[in-house]
Write a protein that holds these residues in place. Structure first.
Motif, PDB file in Angstrom:
ATOM      1  N   ASN A  45       0.856  -1.185   0.000  1.00 47.51           N
ATOM      2  CA  ASN A  45       0.000   0.000   0.000  1.00 47.51           C
ATOM      3  C   ASN A  45       0.890   1.232   0.000  1.00 47.51           C
ATOM      4  O   ASN A  45       2.046   1.183   0.427  1.00 47.51           O
ATOM      5  CB  ASN A  45      -0.892   0.018   1.245  1.00 47.51           C
ATOM      6  N   LEU A  46       0.358   2.346  -0.466  1.00 49.56           N
ATOM      7  CA  LEU A  46       1.096   3.609  -0.479  1.00 49.56           C
ATOM      8  C   LEU A  46       0.208   4.682   0.128  1.00 49.56           C
ATOM      9  O   LEU A  46      -0.963   4.816  -0.260  1.00 49.56           O
ATOM     10  CB  LEU A  46       1.466   3.999  -1.918  1.00 49.56           C
TER      11      LEU A  46
ATOM     12  N   ILE B 280      -3.117   4.563  -1.972  1.00 47.92           N
ATOM     13  CA  ILE B 280      -3.431   3.493  -2.913  1.00 47.92           C
ATOM     14  C   ILE B 280      -3.293   2.181  -2.153  1.00 47.92           C
ATOM     15  O   ILE B 280      -2.266   1.922  -1.538  1.00 47.92           O
ATOM     16  CB  ILE B 280      -2.468   3.483  -4.112  1.00 47.92           C
ATOM     17  N   THR B 281      -4.345   1.373  -2.172  1.00 48.56           N
ATOM     18  CA  THR B 281      -4.259   0.039  -1.591  1.00 48.56           C
ATOM     19  C   THR B 281      -4.047  -0.956  -2.719  1.00 48.56           C
ATOM     20  O   THR B 281      -4.508  -0.739  -3.839  1.00 48.56           O
ATOM     21  CB  THR B 281      -5.531  -0.327  -0.800  1.00 48.56           C
ATOM     22  N   ASN B 282      -3.347  -2.044  -2.438  1.00 48.31           N
ATOM     23  CA  ASN B 282      -2.983  -3.046  -3.430  1.00 48.31           C
ATOM     24  C   ASN B 282      -2.260  -2.368  -4.597  1.00 48.31           C
ATOM     25  O   ASN B 282      -2.672  -2.434  -5.747  1.00 48.31           O
ATOM     26  CB  ASN B 282      -4.211  -3.830  -3.904  1.00 48.31           C
TER      27      ASN B 282
ATOM     28  N   ARG C 160      -6.866  -2.890  -6.896  1.00 49.62           N
ATOM     29  CA  ARG C 160      -6.241  -1.601  -6.564  1.00 49.62           C
ATOM     30  C   ARG C 160      -7.340  -0.561  -6.334  1.00 49.62           C
ATOM     31  O   ARG C 160      -8.299  -0.483  -7.079  1.00 49.62           O
ATOM     32  CB  ARG C 160      -5.349  -1.140  -7.708  1.00 49.62           C
ATOM     33  N   GLN C 161      -7.193   0.216  -5.246  1.00 48.73           N
ATOM     34  CA  GLN C 161      -8.167   1.253  -4.914  1.00 48.73           C
ATOM     35  C   GLN C 161      -7.431   2.524  -4.540  1.00 48.73           C
ATOM     36  O   GLN C 161      -6.336   2.479  -3.977  1.00 48.73           O
ATOM     37  CB  GLN C 161      -9.051   0.819  -3.747  1.00 48.73           C
ATOM     38  N   TYR C 162      -8.045   3.665  -4.849  1.00 46.13           N
ATOM     39  CA  TYR C 162      -7.469   4.975  -4.564  1.00 46.13           C
ATOM     40  C   TYR C 162      -8.369   5.702  -3.568  1.00 46.13           C
ATOM     41  O   TYR C 162      -9.586   5.557  -3.618  1.00 46.13           O
ATOM     42  CB  TYR C 162      -7.390   5.808  -5.840  1.00 46.13           C
TER      43      TYR C 162
END
Length: 67
Positions: free
Chosen positions: A3-4, A25-27, A57-59
């Motif tokens: 994750n970021l 950002i996840t994944n 991926r999610q934002y």
């Protein structure tokens, strides 16, 4: 799985104090993974586990301030 998360505090901006923004950002690498396992024994003796696919991926982002 990675994750970021980024955050920045702008401080006082106009009448708002501690104006903060975050972005995440996840994944990050859009990996396929098992998000969960549900297994329950049934009366008929079928105790197969159900596997659930993990989220793609999610934002996300937020803005907050103190007034």
């Amino acid at each position: 799985m990675a994750n970021l998360n980024l955050a920045y505090n702008f401080g006082k901006v106009g009448f708002a104090q501690n104006l903060k923004t975050t972005f995440g950002i996840t994944n990050l690498f859009d990996s396929n993974y098992i998000g969960g396992i549900y297994g329950a024994a049934s009366v008929s003796g079928d105790n197969n586990a159900n596997l659930f696919v993990g989220a793609p991926r999610q934002y996300f982002g937020t803005v907050s301030a103190e007034f």
